[in-house]
Design a protein around this motif. Structure first.
Motif, PDB file in Angstrom:
ATOM      1  N   LYS A 162       0.835  -1.190   0.000  1.00 45.24           N
ATOM      2  CA  LYS A 162       0.000   0.000   0.000  1.00 45.24           C
ATOM      3  C   LYS A 162       0.876   1.248   0.000  1.00 45.24           C
ATOM      4  N   TYR A 163       0.585   2.143  -0.945  1.00 44.41           N
ATOM      5  CA  TYR A 163       1.347   3.391  -1.042  1.00 44.41           C
ATOM      6  C   TYR A 163       0.719   4.404  -0.095  1.00 44.41           C
ATOM      7  N   LYS A 164       1.313   4.530   1.085  1.00 39.10           N
ATOM      8  CA  LYS A 164       0.750   5.390   2.117  1.00 39.10           C
ATOM      9  C   LYS A 164       1.146   6.845   1.908  1.00 39.10           C
ATOM     10  N   THR A 165       0.430   7.733   2.569  1.00 43.90           N
ATOM     11  CA  THR A 165       0.740   9.166   2.473  1.00 43.90           C
ATOM     12  C   THR A 165       2.166   9.452   2.915  1.00 43.90           C
ATOM     13  N   ILE A 166       2.621   8.772   3.958  1.00 41.97           N
ATOM     14  CA  ILE A 166       3.963   9.015   4.481  1.00 41.97           C
ATOM     15  C   ILE A 166       5.030   8.621   3.462  1.00 41.97           C
ATOM     16  N   ASP A 167       4.729   7.645   2.590  1.00 38.22           N
ATOM     17  CA  ASP A 167       5.692   7.222   1.576  1.00 38.22           C
ATOM     18  C   ASP A 167       5.934   8.316   0.543  1.00 38.22           C
ATOM     19  N   PHE A 168       4.964   9.195   0.368  1.00 40.36           N
ATOM     20  CA  PHE A 168       5.152  10.322  -0.551  1.00 40.36           C
ATOM     21  C   PHE A 168       5.689  11.546   0.169  1.00 40.36           C
ATOM     22  N   ILE A 169       5.164  11.816   1.355  1.00 39.29           N
ATOM     23  CA  ILE A 169       5.501  13.049   2.057  1.00 39.29           C
ATOM     24  C   ILE A 169       6.918  13.041   2.609  1.00 39.29           C
ATOM     25  N   LEU A 170       7.349  11.928   3.205  1.00 37.59           N
ATOM     26  CA  LEU A 170       8.647  11.921   3.888  1.00 37.59           C
ATOM     27  C   LEU A 170       9.822  12.234   2.952  1.00 37.59           C
ATOM     28  N   PRO A 171       9.948  11.606   1.785  1.00 37.04           N
ATOM     29  CA  PRO A 171      11.066  11.978   0.904  1.00 37.04           C
ATOM     30  C   PRO A 171      11.038  13.447   0.506  1.00 37.04           C
ATOM     31  N   GLY A 172       9.842  13.998   0.294  1.00 34.32           N
ATOM     32  CA  GLY A 172       9.742  15.414  -0.064  1.00 34.32           C
ATOM     33  C   GLY A 172      10.208  16.319   1.058  1.00 34.32           C
ATOM     34  N   GLN A 173       9.811  15.997   2.288  1.00 29.02           N
ATOM     35  CA  GLN A 173      10.230  16.807   3.429  1.00 29.02           C
ATOM     36  C   GLN A 173      11.712  16.644   3.723  1.00 29.02           C
ATOM     37  N   LEU A 174      12.225  15.443   3.536  1.00 26.16           N
ATOM     38  CA  LEU A 174      13.662  15.224   3.718  1.00 26.16           C
ATOM     39  C   LEU A 174      14.457  16.015   2.682  1.00 26.16           C
ATOM     40  N   GLY A 175      13.987  15.992   1.441  1.00 24.29           N
ATOM     41  CA  GLY A 175      14.655  16.757   0.384  1.00 24.29           C
ATOM     42  C   GLY A 175      14.626  18.244   0.660  1.00 24.29           C
ATOM     43  N   PHE A 176      13.471  18.749   1.105  1.00 26.84           N
ATOM     44  CA  PHE A 176      13.382  20.185   1.382  1.00 26.84           C
ATOM     45  C   PHE A 176      14.227  20.569   2.586  1.00 26.84           C
ATOM     46  N   SER A 177      14.331  19.671   3.577  1.00 28.11           N
ATOM     47  CA  SER A 177      15.202  19.925   4.722  1.00 28.11           C
ATOM     48  C   SER A 177      16.640  20.096   4.269  1.00 28.11           C
ATOM     49  N   LEU A 178      17.091  19.230   3.369  1.00 31.33           N
ATOM     50  CA  LEU A 178      18.452  19.320   2.842  1.00 31.33           C
ATOM     51  C   LEU A 178      18.645  20.610   2.059  1.00 31.33           C
ATOM     52  N   LEU A 179      17.660  20.961   1.244  1.00 25.32           N
ATOM     53  CA  LEU A 179      17.751  22.182   0.437  1.00 25.32           C
ATOM     54  C   LEU A 179      17.822  23.418   1.324  1.00 25.32           C
ATOM     55  N   SER A 180      16.934  23.519   2.302  1.00 28.22           N
ATOM     56  CA  SER A 180      16.896  24.695   3.178  1.00 28.22           C
ATOM     57  C   SER A 180      18.181  24.828   3.986  1.00 28.22           C
ATOM     58  N   ALA A 181      18.624  23.715   4.574  1.00 24.22           N
ATOM     59  CA  ALA A 181      19.834  23.764   5.395  1.00 24.22           C
ATOM     60  C   ALA A 181      21.050  24.134   4.561  1.00 24.22           C
ATOM     61  N   ALA A 182      21.134  23.584   3.353  1.00 22.29           N
ATOM     62  CA  ALA A 182      22.300  23.851   2.501  1.00 22.29           C
ATOM     63  C   ALA A 182      22.331  25.299   2.036  1.00 22.29           C
ATOM     64  N   VAL A 183      21.195  25.810   1.575  1.00 20.51           N
ATOM     65  CA  VAL A 183      21.164  27.166   1.016  1.00 20.51           C
ATOM     66  C   VAL A 183      21.253  28.213   2.126  1.00 20.51           C
ATOM     67  N   PHE A 184      20.334  28.158   3.089  1.00 24.34           N
ATOM     68  CA  PHE A 184      20.326  29.155   4.157  1.00 24.34           C
ATOM     69  C   PHE A 184      21.562  29.019   5.040  1.00 24.34           C
ATOM     70  N   GLY A 185      21.885  27.783   5.431  1.00 22.67           N
ATOM     71  CA  GLY A 185      23.011  27.579   6.336  1.00 22.67           C
ATOM     72  C   GLY A 185      24.327  28.029   5.735  1.00 22.67           C
ATOM     73  N   THR A 186      24.602  27.630   4.493  1.00 23.78           N
ATOM     74  CA  THR A 186      25.855  28.005   3.840  1.00 23.78           C
ATOM     75  C   THR A 186      25.929  29.508   3.603  1.00 23.78           C
ATOM     76  N   ALA A 187      24.824  30.102   3.152  1.00 28.54           N
ATOM     77  CA  ALA A 187      24.823  31.537   2.847  1.00 28.54           C
ATOM     78  C   ALA A 187      25.077  32.368   4.104  1.00 28.54           C
ATOM     79  N   GLY A 240       5.266   3.753   9.681  1.00 34.71           N
ATOM     80  CA  GLY A 240       5.346   2.674   8.703  1.00 34.71           C
ATOM     81  C   GLY A 240       5.882   3.096   7.354  1.00 34.71           C
ATOM     82  N   PHE A 241       6.787   4.086   7.330  1.00 35.55           N
ATOM     83  CA  PHE A 241       7.414   4.488   6.071  1.00 35.55           C
ATOM     84  C   PHE A 241       8.118   3.280   5.452  1.00 35.55           C
ATOM     85  N   THR A 242       7.937   3.101   4.159  1.00 34.41           N
ATOM     86  CA  THR A 242       8.446   1.906   3.485  1.00 34.41           C
ATOM     87  C   THR A 242       9.935   2.030   3.167  1.00 34.41           C
ATOM     88  N   LEU A 243      10.716   1.105   3.700  1.00 32.68           N
ATOM     89  CA  LEU A 243      12.113   0.906   3.304  1.00 32.68           C
ATOM     90  C   LEU A 243      12.170  -0.510   2.747  1.00 32.68           C
TER      91      LEU A 243
END
Length: 363
Positions: A162-187, A240-243
């Motif tokens: 079953k493709y749960k909501t968390i299976d879609f949301i978590l990678p997106g939030q993890l990606g945005f966390s990396l983007l925000s930390a890299a851009v704002f933090g480095t700058a 229950g995020f799918t790995l």
């Protein structure tokens, strides 16, 4: 003395001091951990619940009938009883409820007349309600007046995930966390180091400039890996995020996190180089991060956007990181299977660092 000077020890010392500073920075913790975790918790808790439709029940309606009882057992129906007629009318006109239903007492012919009133504000919720109502009545008819069917259905069930909501949301939030930390933090980091003349003091030591970059980059990498582990761990154990391949998939997710962070840090160097003062960093950084937050498949699939907007979405680096993470985590692909996404990320990295070399200022 200069011959005995260790560039690596100096780099590690810079990394250690920078990691301490990051953990003491409220903004770094908020953007890297708290902000994505809030969304993961929200979507994790509501993701497994089916949507419901609210229907007002007229106060004069007969509630001792199989139609009402059938709808009452339907988990997607939320039947509102005991509300005044004027309140139901107001809710109907505002679209807060899909319809107002009144069921008459059983007639002499043995049927129940169901009155349904809706408004143009109900939209798709009314269509859904009418479908459920028709299905409920049909089930009652079959149980009351059973008859042979013209066809017999035979079905089989195959294993699936079953493709749960968390299976879609978590990678997106993890990606945005990396983007925000890299851009704002480095700058903010390198702008602050210039403004406070810390870089100038570094230049008075034998350490090379490349090792300063490596030291600060390593500290960001360690902190974000720590954050990634927490985000993935909470998603996996809490919701229950799918790995799909277990620990191997977890390591591949961390590899993609490292790759994404290194690419996005290039944009942070660009912002740090073009910012004239500290107050101009957030606008420049938001130009990079906000469109990707909204359009790169963080909350909604790119395919849900209008056709004319999808090419813009598919040009963003975060789109490819999110897509690679979802394919690795849920679909069971490996790093070598998502080489097109990795290739686009590396291309963006070359572009970002190429521009950063031109605009980055040490003093």
């Amino acid at each position: 003395m200069a011959e005995n000077y260790s560039q690596w020890k100096a780099m590690l010392a810079i990394s250690k001091a920078s990691i301490r500073a990051i953990f003491r920075s409220p903004s770094a913790v908020v953007f890297s951990l708290a902000f994505p975790l809030v969304f993961i918790l929200v979507f994790g808790f509501i993701g497994g619940k089916s949507s419901s439709v609210k229907v007002g029940i007229d106060a004069t309606s007969n509630l001792e009938n199989p139609v009402y009882m059938g709808l009452l057992r339907n988990k997607t129906m939320k039947l509102l009883t005991g509300k005044p007629a004027d309140q139901l009318e107001a809710d109907l006109q505002r679209g807060k409820i899909a319809a107002i239903m009144k069921i008459d007492a059983k007639s002499d012919s043995g049927t129940y007349k169901v009155h349904v009133k809706t408004s143009t504000a109900a939209g798709a919720s009314y269509t859904f309600f009418m479908t459920e109502l028709a299905e409920t009545i049909n089930k009652i008819d079959l149980s009351t007046h059973p008859r042979p069917s013209i066809a017999k259905i035979e079905s089989i069930t195959v294993p699936g995930r079953k493709y749960k909501t968390i299976d879609f949301i978590l990678p997106g939030q993890l990606g945005f966390s990396l983007l925000s930390a890299a851009v704002f933090g480095t700058a903010f980091l390198f702008f602050s180091l210039r403004q406070t003349l810390v870089l100038k003091r570094f230049f008075a030591t034998p350490i090379k400039r490349s090792y300063i970059i490596l030291g600060e980059g390593l500290s960001r990498l360690v902190f974000q890996l720590f954050g990634s582990i927490i985000i993935i761990g909470i998603g996996y154990f809490g919701f229950g995020f799918t790995l799909i391949h277990g620990f191997a998939t977890f390591l591949e997710m961390l590899f993609l996190s490292v790759l994404g962070l290194l690419v996005f840090m290039g944009f942070g160097f660009i912002v740090s180089g073009i910012a004239k003062n500290e107050s101009t960093i957030p606008p420049f950084a938001n130009i990079v991060t906000l469109p990707q937050f909204l359009l790169a498949g963080t909350f909604f699939p790119v395919e849900d956007f209008p056709n004319w907007l999808q090419p813009v979405c598919k040009a963003m680096p975060l789109t490819y990181l999110n897509d690679a993470m979802r394919q690795v985590a849920f679909e069971g692909l490996h790093i070598w299977d998502v080489w097109p996404q990795i290739g686009v990320l590396l291309l963006w990295g070359c572009i970002a660092y190429g521009i950063a070399v031109k605009v980055f200022r040490w003093e």
